[in-house]
Design a protein around this motif. Structure first.
Motif, PDB file in Angstrom:
ATOM      1  N   LYS A  13       0.581  67.418  79.046  1.00 11.78           N
ATOM      2  CA  LYS A  13      -0.291  67.028  80.160  1.00 11.78           C
ATOM      3  C   LYS A  13      -1.715  66.790  79.680  1.00 11.78           C
ATOM      4  CE  LYS A  13       2.467  69.373  83.672  1.00 11.78           C
ATOM      5  NZ  LYS A  13       2.544  70.500  84.604  1.00 11.78           N
ATOM      6  N   GLN A 129       7.773  60.595  76.607  1.00 15.78           N
ATOM      7  CA  GLN A 129       8.253  59.865  77.786  1.00 15.78           C
ATOM      8  C   GLN A 129       8.221  58.354  77.584  1.00 15.78           C
ATOM      9  OE1 GLN A 129       5.381  61.570  77.302  1.00 15.78           O
ATOM     10  NE2 GLN A 129       5.433  62.876  79.066  1.00 15.78           N
ATOM     11  N   ARG A 170      15.065  60.225  82.941  1.00 15.37           N
ATOM     12  CA  ARG A 170      14.165  60.618  84.026  1.00 15.37           C
ATOM     13  C   ARG A 170      12.732  60.763  83.502  1.00 15.37           C
ATOM     14  NH1 ARG A 170      13.851  66.300  87.188  1.00 15.37           N
ATOM     15  NH2 ARG A 170      12.242  65.648  88.642  1.00 15.37           N
ATOM     16  N   PHE A 172       9.162  62.302  84.780  1.00 20.41           N
ATOM     17  CA  PHE A 172       8.620  63.215  85.789  1.00 20.41           C
ATOM     18  C   PHE A 172       7.345  62.648  86.395  1.00 20.41           C
ATOM     19  CE2 PHE A 172      11.165  65.782  82.902  1.00 20.41           C
ATOM     20  CZ  PHE A 172      12.017  66.393  83.798  1.00 20.41           C
ATOM     21  N   ASP A 173       7.015  63.123  87.586  1.00 22.33           N
ATOM     22  CA  ASP A 173       5.857  62.594  88.323  1.00 22.33           C
ATOM     23  C   ASP A 173       4.579  62.615  87.499  1.00 22.33           C
ATOM     24  OD1 ASP A 173       7.463  62.096  90.508  1.00 22.33           O
ATOM     25  OD2 ASP A 173       6.856  63.906  91.603  1.00 22.33           O
ATOM     26  N   TYR A 174       4.310  63.706  86.794  1.00 17.04           N
ATOM     27  CA  TYR A 174       3.070  63.792  86.026  1.00 17.04           C
ATOM     28  C   TYR A 174       3.052  62.836  84.830  1.00 17.04           C
ATOM     29  CZ  TYR A 174       5.251  66.700  82.361  1.00 17.04           C
ATOM     30  OH  TYR A 174       6.033  67.163  81.332  1.00 17.04           O
ATOM     31  N   GLU A 175       4.216  62.342  84.434  1.00 17.71           N
ATOM     32  CA  GLU A 175       4.316  61.433  83.294  1.00 17.71           C
ATOM     33  C   GLU A 175       4.160  59.959  83.683  1.00 17.71           C
ATOM     34  OE1 GLU A 175       7.537  64.027  80.727  1.00 17.71           O
ATOM     35  OE2 GLU A 175       8.271  62.629  82.246  1.00 17.71           O
ATOM     36  N   GLN A 176       4.474  59.631  84.927  1.00 20.85           N
ATOM     37  CA  GLN A 176       4.495  58.234  85.352  1.00 20.85           C
ATOM     38  C   GLN A 176       3.157  57.519  85.151  1.00 20.85           C
ATOM     39  OE1 GLN A 176       7.458  56.634  86.229  1.00 20.85           O
ATOM     40  NE2 GLN A 176       6.124  54.888  85.853  1.00 20.85           N
ATOM     41  N   ASP A 180       2.754  53.904  83.325  1.00 22.35           N
ATOM     42  CA  ASP A 180       2.111  52.781  84.025  1.00 22.35           C
ATOM     43  C   ASP A 180       0.928  52.242  83.222  1.00 22.35           C
ATOM     44  OD1 ASP A 180       3.952  53.149  86.060  1.00 22.35           O
ATOM     45  OD2 ASP A 180       2.532  54.220  87.373  1.00 22.35           O
TER      46      ASP A 180
END
Length: 185
Positions: A13, A129, A170, A172-176, A180
């Motif tokens: 993170k 990711q 998959r 995860f939300d924090y990775e998107q 992007d």
């Protein structure tokens, strides 16, 4: 050294935050540019004079001098390609020291901090990711795309394979936001 996955996730993170805060979206990452953006001076051992031997005694690879007074943080690093084996290894050393800077762990010779810094450096150079999203597991492709050493590429490939076993593709939300950002180039 065994450590829970949460310690590594927190570093992932942190690395994602650096990507987002400094708009890093191309590979291989330019270590000098990242240091400039972070306000870190970068000094190769080859530019040192008589004091060079003292720096080698401190570390054959590199180290971070924390900021003090009006002096910015400085990463001193071994730029001898014969010793370091590859430009990827040199960049890895710099990314390792960047972790110490952004995480503000300035104590010397703490094996736990160094272990985590190695993870951060590998992840920062080639985010797991992104590799998962683009199904990149081939070691040669990782080396050529991310400019890392063979050892780091092998480690990254194993991380992707293990993650895909556990979570498939998959993200995860924090990775998107990282995906992007990089894919927006």
């Amino acid at each position: 050294m065994y450590r829970s996955g949460s310690a590594y996730n927190e570093l992932d993170k942190l690395a994602i935050d650096v990507y987002l805060d400094y708009n890093i979206k191309s590979f291989p990452i330019d270590a000098r540019d990242v240091c400039n953006r972070l306000g870190i001076m970068l000094v190769p051992y080859s530019e040192l004079g008589d004091e060079r031997e003292l720096f080698f005694k401190r570390s054959n690879y590199g180290f971070l001098r924390p900021p003090y007074a009006n002096r910015p943080a400085t990463i001193y690093y071994n730029d001898d390609i014969c010793f370091m084996k590859s430009k990827g290894s040199i960049r890895q050393t710099i990314f390792h020291e960047i972790k110490h800077y952004v995480h503000e762990d300035y104590s010397e010779d703490n094996p736990e901090d160094d272990d985590l810094a190695e993870h951060f450096a590998r992840f920062f150079a080639c985010p797991t990711q992104y590799l998962v999203k683009h199904n990149i597991t081939d070691v040669s492709e990782i080396i050529s795309t991310f400019g890392v050493s063979l050892a780091i590429a092998e480690n990254a490939s194993k991380a992707v394979i293990n993650r895909m076993r556990a979570h498939g593709q998959r993200i995860f939300d924090y990775e998107q936001p990282l995906i992007d950002l990089i894919d927006s180039k």
